[in-house]
Design a protein around this motif. Structure first.
Motif, short mmCIF file in Angstrom:
data_model
loop_
_atom_site.label_atom_id
_atom_site.label_comp_id
_atom_site.label_asym_id
_atom_site.label_seq_id
_atom_site.Cartn_x
_atom_site.Cartn_y
_atom_site.Cartn_z
N SER A 157 30.26 38.88 40.70
CA SER A 157 30.89 40.26 40.19
C SER A 157 32.18 40.37 39.81
CB SER A 157 30.49 41.19 40.94
OG SER A 157 30.90 41.19 42.29
N GLN A 158 33.18 39.57 40.59
CA GLN A 158 34.52 39.83 40.53
C GLN A 158 34.86 39.12 39.35
OE1 GLN A 158 36.68 41.67 41.96
NE2 GLN A 158 38.54 40.62 40.87
N ASN A 159 34.41 37.68 39.04
CA ASN A 159 34.23 36.77 37.79
C ASN A 159 34.06 37.62 36.72
OD1 ASN A 159 34.90 35.15 40.02
ND2 ASN A 159 33.37 33.76 39.27
N GLN A 163 36.63 38.79 33.39
CA GLN A 163 36.33 38.24 32.11
C GLN A 163 36.24 39.58 31.20
OE1 GLN A 163 36.20 35.17 31.08
NE2 GLN A 163 36.36 36.15 29.13
N ARG A 164 35.95 40.51 31.48
CA ARG A 164 35.73 41.74 30.85
C ARG A 164 37.33 42.36 30.41
NH1 ARG A 164 31.34 45.12 33.90
NH2 ARG A 164 29.49 43.76 32.83
N ILE A 166 39.91 40.24 30.59
CA ILE A 166 40.66 39.31 29.62
C ILE A 166 40.03 39.61 28.14
CG2 ILE A 166 40.32 36.89 28.84
CD1 ILE A 166 40.29 36.18 31.69
N ASP A 167 38.81 39.96 27.88
CA ASP A 167 38.01 40.30 26.82
C ASP A 167 38.88 41.63 25.99
OD1 ASP A 167 36.65 38.00 27.15
OD2 ASP A 167 34.68 38.82 27.47
N ILE A 168 39.04 42.43 27.01
CA ILE A 168 39.61 43.77 26.42
C ILE A 168 41.05 43.45 25.90
CG2 ILE A 168 40.70 45.89 27.06
CD1 ILE A 168 37.93 46.22 28.93
N LYS A 169 41.84 42.83 26.78
CA LYS A 169 43.32 42.40 26.17
C LYS A 169 43.26 41.64 25.01
CE LYS A 169 45.30 42.76 30.81
NZ LYS A 169 45.97 42.23 31.82
N LYS A 170 42.23 40.48 24.93
CA LYS A 170 42.19 39.72 23.75
C LYS A 170 41.80 40.73 22.50
CE LYS A 170 38.68 37.07 22.37
NZ LYS A 170 37.54 35.97 22.53
#
Length: 179
Positions: A157-159, A163-164, A166-170
């Protein structure tokens, strides 16, 4: 068999006393089961394996393959799932792993032939909270020839949260660069 004194025989998981134990001349621990005896292997190996299993940072359970009944669980599994060891030993694999999940059923069918499995599943804690996990499983036979499965459970769940982010920032960087 000659007895060389009583060997401590507490269950390393529950702390309860098990069977009367004796040590033979080769240093092999045997437990008495009625009039027969079963070898448990050298004392050091057994103790080391039990300690390694129970003190692993990864959640591990051992189940009977035919019924799914949990027969051994380590401290990390109890912590992850929210059960005491005593409670967890009354449960089955189907209570803690969502066996009806489509991706798990598909993976199970694909991997069942070789007795090894890696899958993304939903694990159900005592509180009812569902958490995404990765499990690895391997089937083996115990000293009585009964198929058992060791299942290692990793909370991912932490991973997923990382990842979410990172995806939002990207996505924001991409959106800011579109003119």
């Amino acid at each position: 068999m000659k007895s060389y004194g009583h060997v401590p025989n507490k269950d390393y998981l529950t702390g309860e006393f098990l069977y009367p134990m004796v040590k033979n001349q080769q240093g092999t621990i045997k437990r008495r089961l009625g009039t027969s005896e079963k070898s448990l292997g050298p004392t050091v190996d057994n103790t080391l394996h039990h300690l390694a299993f129970d003190n692993s940072l990864q959640a591990n359970i051992i189940t009977t393959v035919s019924s799914g009944k949990i027969v051994i669980a380590n401290t990390a599994a109890c912590k992850l799932l929210g059960y005491s060891k005593k409670e967890l030993l009354t449960k089955s694999r189907a209570i803690i792993i969502d066996m009806n999940e489509g991706r798990f059923k598909k993976t199970l069918k694909e991997k069942i032939a070789d007795g090894k499995l890696t899958a993304l599943v939903t694990v159900i804690k005592k509180s009812g909270k569902r958490i995404p996990c990765e499990i690895t499983s391997a089937v083996f036979k115990d000293e009585d020839g009964i198929e058992k499965s060791i299942i290692t459970i990793s909370d991912i769940s932490q991973n997923i949260r990382v990842q979410r982010i990172i995806d939002i920032k990207k996505d924001k960087i991409i959106a800011d660069n579109i003119v």
